[in-house]
Design an enzyme around this catalytic site. Structure first.
Site, PDB file in Angstrom:
ATOM      1  N   ASP A  45      -3.722 -52.887 -43.868  1.00 12.04           N
ATOM      2  CA  ASP A  45      -4.165 -54.073 -44.609  1.00 12.04           C
ATOM      3  C   ASP A  45      -3.157 -55.200 -44.425  1.00 12.04           C
ATOM      4  OD1 ASP A  45      -5.820 -55.448 -46.793  1.00 12.04           O
ATOM      5  OD2 ASP A  45      -3.778 -55.588 -47.578  1.00 12.04           O
ATOM      6  N   TYR A  50       0.013 -63.576 -44.722  1.00 14.22           N
ATOM      7  CA  TYR A  50       1.261 -62.790 -44.662  1.00 14.22           C
ATOM      8  C   TYR A  50       2.117 -63.160 -43.449  1.00 14.22           C
ATOM      9  CZ  TYR A  50      -1.126 -59.644 -47.993  1.00 14.22           C
ATOM     10  OH  TYR A  50      -1.810 -59.112 -49.059  1.00 14.22           O
ATOM     11  N   LYS A  75      -7.400 -60.826 -44.278  1.00 15.81           N
ATOM     12  CA  LYS A  75      -7.942 -61.714 -45.315  1.00 15.81           C
ATOM     13  C   LYS A  75      -7.869 -63.170 -44.867  1.00 15.81           C
ATOM     14  CE  LYS A  75      -5.597 -58.598 -48.522  1.00 15.81           C
ATOM     15  NZ  LYS A  75      -4.378 -58.216 -47.810  1.00 15.81           N
ATOM     16  N   HIS A 108      -9.438 -63.879 -49.539  1.00 20.10           N
ATOM     17  CA  HIS A 108      -8.205 -63.465 -50.231  1.00 20.10           C
ATOM     18  C   HIS A 108      -8.270 -63.727 -51.733  1.00 20.10           C
ATOM     19  CE1 HIS A 108      -3.727 -62.785 -49.106  1.00 20.10           C
ATOM     20  NE2 HIS A 108      -3.922 -62.371 -50.329  1.00 20.10           N
ATOM     21  N   SER A 240       5.367 -50.181 -47.604  1.00 21.09           N
ATOM     22  CA  SER A 240       6.791 -49.854 -47.532  1.00 21.09           C
ATOM     23  C   SER A 240       7.290 -50.255 -46.153  1.00 21.09           C
ATOM     24  CB  SER A 240       7.031 -48.359 -47.759  1.00 21.09           C
ATOM     25  OG  SER A 240       8.423 -48.111 -47.674  1.00 21.09           O
ATOM     26  N   ASN A 249       4.335 -41.687 -48.964  1.00 13.62           N
ATOM     27  CA  ASN A 249       3.107 -42.246 -49.539  1.00 13.62           C
ATOM     28  C   ASN A 249       1.845 -41.730 -48.845  1.00 13.62           C
ATOM     29  OD1 ASN A 249       4.789 -43.654 -51.218  1.00 13.62           O
ATOM     30  ND2 ASN A 249       4.594 -45.606 -50.128  1.00 13.62           N
TER      31      ASN A 249
HETATM   32  P1  NDP Z   1       3.045 -51.497 -53.757  1.00 11.88           P
HETATM   33  O1  NDP Z   1       2.503 -50.954 -55.030  1.00 11.88           O
HETATM   34  O2  NDP Z   1       2.532 -50.973 -52.486  1.00 11.88           O
HETATM   35  O3  NDP Z   1       4.627 -51.326 -53.814  1.00 11.88           O
HETATM   36  C1  NDP Z   1       5.458 -51.773 -52.789  1.00 11.88           C
HETATM   37  C2  NDP Z   1       6.884 -51.708 -53.289  1.00 11.88           C
HETATM   38  O4  NDP Z   1       7.203 -50.351 -53.573  1.00 11.88           O
HETATM   39  C3  NDP Z   1       7.901 -52.164 -52.282  1.00 11.88           C
HETATM   40  O5  NDP Z   1       8.944 -52.786 -53.000  1.00 11.88           O
HETATM   41  C4  NDP Z   1       8.372 -50.855 -51.639  1.00 11.88           C
HETATM   42  O6  NDP Z   1       9.682 -51.011 -51.179  1.00 11.88           O
HETATM   43  C5  NDP Z   1       8.313 -49.906 -52.790  1.00 11.88           C
HETATM   44  N1  NDP Z   1       7.944 -48.530 -52.438  1.00 11.88           N
HETATM   45  C6  NDP Z   1       7.086 -48.117 -51.476  1.00 11.88           C
HETATM   46  N2  NDP Z   1       6.926 -46.795 -51.498  1.00 11.88           N
HETATM   47  C7  NDP Z   1       7.706 -46.336 -52.502  1.00 11.88           C
HETATM   48  C8  NDP Z   1       7.945 -45.041 -53.016  1.00 11.88           C
HETATM   49  N3  NDP Z   1       7.364 -43.972 -52.480  1.00 11.88           N
HETATM   50  N4  NDP Z   1       8.796 -44.929 -54.071  1.00 11.88           N
HETATM   51  C9  NDP Z   1       9.398 -46.020 -54.600  1.00 11.88           C
HETATM   52  N5  NDP Z   1       9.199 -47.288 -54.155  1.00 11.88           N
HETATM   53  C10 NDP Z   1       8.350 -47.439 -53.113  1.00 11.88           C
HETATM   54  O7  NDP Z   1       2.912 -53.081 -53.874  1.00 11.88           O
HETATM   55  P2  NDP Z   1       2.370 -54.284 -52.984  1.00 11.88           P
HETATM   56  O8  NDP Z   1       2.294 -55.433 -53.898  1.00 11.88           O
HETATM   57  O9  NDP Z   1       3.091 -54.409 -51.718  1.00 11.88           O
HETATM   58  O10 NDP Z   1       0.849 -53.894 -52.675  1.00 11.88           O
HETATM   59  C11 NDP Z   1       0.482 -53.123 -51.554  1.00 11.88           C
HETATM   60  C12 NDP Z   1      -0.360 -53.915 -50.589  1.00 11.88           C
HETATM   61  O11 NDP Z   1      -1.462 -54.513 -51.244  1.00 11.88           O
HETATM   62  C13 NDP Z   1       0.360 -55.122 -49.970  1.00 11.88           C
HETATM   63  O12 NDP Z   1       1.299 -54.767 -48.983  1.00 11.88           O
HETATM   64  C14 NDP Z   1      -0.805 -55.905 -49.461  1.00 11.88           C
HETATM   65  O13 NDP Z   1      -1.304 -55.320 -48.274  1.00 11.88           O
HETATM   66  C15 NDP Z   1      -1.787 -55.751 -50.623  1.00 11.88           C
HETATM   67  N6  NDP Z   1      -1.675 -56.840 -51.612  1.00 11.88           N
HETATM   68  C16 NDP Z   1      -2.748 -57.682 -51.749  1.00 11.88           C
HETATM   69  C17 NDP Z   1      -2.732 -58.724 -52.645  1.00 11.88           C
HETATM   70  C18 NDP Z   1      -3.930 -59.579 -52.754  1.00 11.88           C
HETATM   71  O14 NDP Z   1      -3.857 -60.636 -53.400  1.00 11.88           O
HETATM   72  N7  NDP Z   1      -5.048 -59.211 -52.168  1.00 11.88           N
HETATM   73  C19 NDP Z   1      -1.564 -59.001 -53.474  1.00 11.88           C
HETATM   74  C20 NDP Z   1      -0.486 -58.048 -53.302  1.00 11.88           C
HETATM   75  C21 NDP Z   1      -0.574 -57.011 -52.411  1.00 11.88           C
HETATM   76  P3  NDP Z   1      10.132 -50.518 -49.687  1.00 11.88           P
HETATM   77  O15 NDP Z   1       9.363 -51.353 -48.711  1.00 11.88           O
HETATM   78  O16 NDP Z   1      11.599 -50.796 -49.672  1.00 11.88           O
HETATM   79  O17 NDP Z   1       9.780 -49.066 -49.606  1.00 11.88           O
END
Ligand code: NDP
Length: 293
Positions: A45, A50, A75, A108, A240, A249
């Site tokens: 995604d 982005y 998006k 989006h 991540s 994950n």
């Molecule tokens: P997530 O819930 O996926 O969390 C991501 C965060 O969690 C990062 O800081 C990551 O850090 C950390 N993380 C990842 N895996 C773990 C784990 N196993 N344990 C602890 N911490 C972890 O949040 P997002 O907001 O990124 O949402 C996911 C996706 O959704 C986005 O990447 C995007 O594709 C989409 N999205 C869409 C939006 C919209 O408006 N349509 C808005 C926001 C997101 P690290 O990278 O250091 O692991």
């Protein structure tokens, strides 16, 4: 237990668990997507906004996987809303991704103050679908009233509505509206990223109910949340850039939460949104140029 797949409302099959790249810098994106493909993700995604579609495409191309084995979702940003502008947005995204056809293209955001533009953008998605340039179309951050307005005009029901959804914010009204219309709810911030990467209050990763369930299963809090989405029939797209967490994950297909555990997770909803208020999205505040391919 096999990797979950979901059949969308137009018959297209999509892996339920995808890989998100929001806030992944372009220079780290190809590495992250390659790691994800290596451990088995087959759904990525991204979004025009982005700034990393090109790197997503590069990693997919480099993987050597057949194109049809990887489901690509992206998006259209609000600055590209309007019939012709959205047709062109597809051209830009497909060019950056390096593909002929995008699997799932979604709007989006709704633009509540310019719903005319939102509708024109959606009509462009319908044309792209009819022309085979996308396999499915959908929306993101649409509240029930936005869906009602859209469905009053649209000829294709969106396949997906991607919304903020984690244990502290479960949006039951959105989920019910999606279900009523046959729209799949897809969770963004599925492991509650928005509860800890911004200063928005308590991190869901520290929630005792979740850490307790995780301990019972010998799994992590993130894995428990992802399992909850999948067992509730939702798609989820955790992000991540860390190879260990990317693998963690995806390692969610060997255990099952009980009905009581699912309910305990449902009950954590606070009703408090952590991300932007969908009705506050305007071109003036959030518009920005999306570069050509
Ligand atoms: P997530 O819930 O996926 O969390 C991501 C965060 O969690 C990062 O800081 C990551 O850090 C950390 N993380 C990842 N895996 C773990 C784990 N196993 N344990 C602890 N911490 C972890 O949040 P997002 O907001 O990124 O949402 C996911 C996706 O959704 C986005 O990447 C995007 O594709 C989409 N999205 C869409 C939006 C919209 O408006 N349509 C808005 C926001 C997101 P690290 O990278 O250091 O692991």
């Amino acid at each position: 237990m096999s990797v979950a797949e979901i059949v969308l409302n137009n018959g297209v099959t999509m892996p339920a668990l995808g890989f998100g790249v929001f806030q992944t810098p372009p220079e780290e994106t190809a590495m992250a997507v390659s790691s994800a493909l290596d451990v088995g993700y087959r759904h990525i995604d991204t979004a025009a906004a982005y700034g990393n579609e090109r790197q997503v495409g590069e990693a997919i191309a480099r993987s050597g996987l057949p194109r049809e084995d990887v489901f690509i979702e992206t998006k259209v940003w609000i600055s590209d809303y309007g019939y012709d502008a959205t047709l062109h947005a597809h051209h830009k995204s497909a060019g950056k991704l390096g593909v002929e056809q995008i699997d799932l293209l979604i709007l989006h955001q709704a633009l509540p103050s310019r719903f005319d533009l939102t509708l024109d953008a959606y009509h462009a998605l319908e044309t792209l679908l009819a022309d085979g340039k996308v396999r499915a179309i959908g929306v993101s951050n649409f509240m029930p009233e936005h869906l009602d307005r859209l469905l009053g005009e649209a000829s294709v029901v969106p396949a997906v509505n991607q919304v903020e959804l984690h244990p502290y914010f479960t949006q039951p009204a959105v989920q019910a509206a999606d279900a009523d219309h046959g729209i799949l709810t897809q969770a963004w911030s599925p492991i509650g990223g928005i509860t800890f990467y911004r200063e928005t209050g308590t991190s869901v990763l520290d929630e005792p109910t979740i850490t307790g369930i995780a301990k019972t299963h010998g799994k992590s809090p993130a894995q428990v949340m992802l399992r909850w989405h999948l067992q509730r029939g939702r798609s989820a797209i955790p992000k991540s850039t860390n190879p260990g967490r990317i693998a963690e994950n995806f390692d969610v297909f060997d255990f099952e939460l009980t009905t009581d555990e699912l309910t305990a997770l449902d009950d954590l909803d606070t009703g408090e949104r952590r991300g932007p208020e969908p009705d506050a999205i305007t071109l003036e505040a959030f518009g920005r140029d999306i570069p050509e391919a």
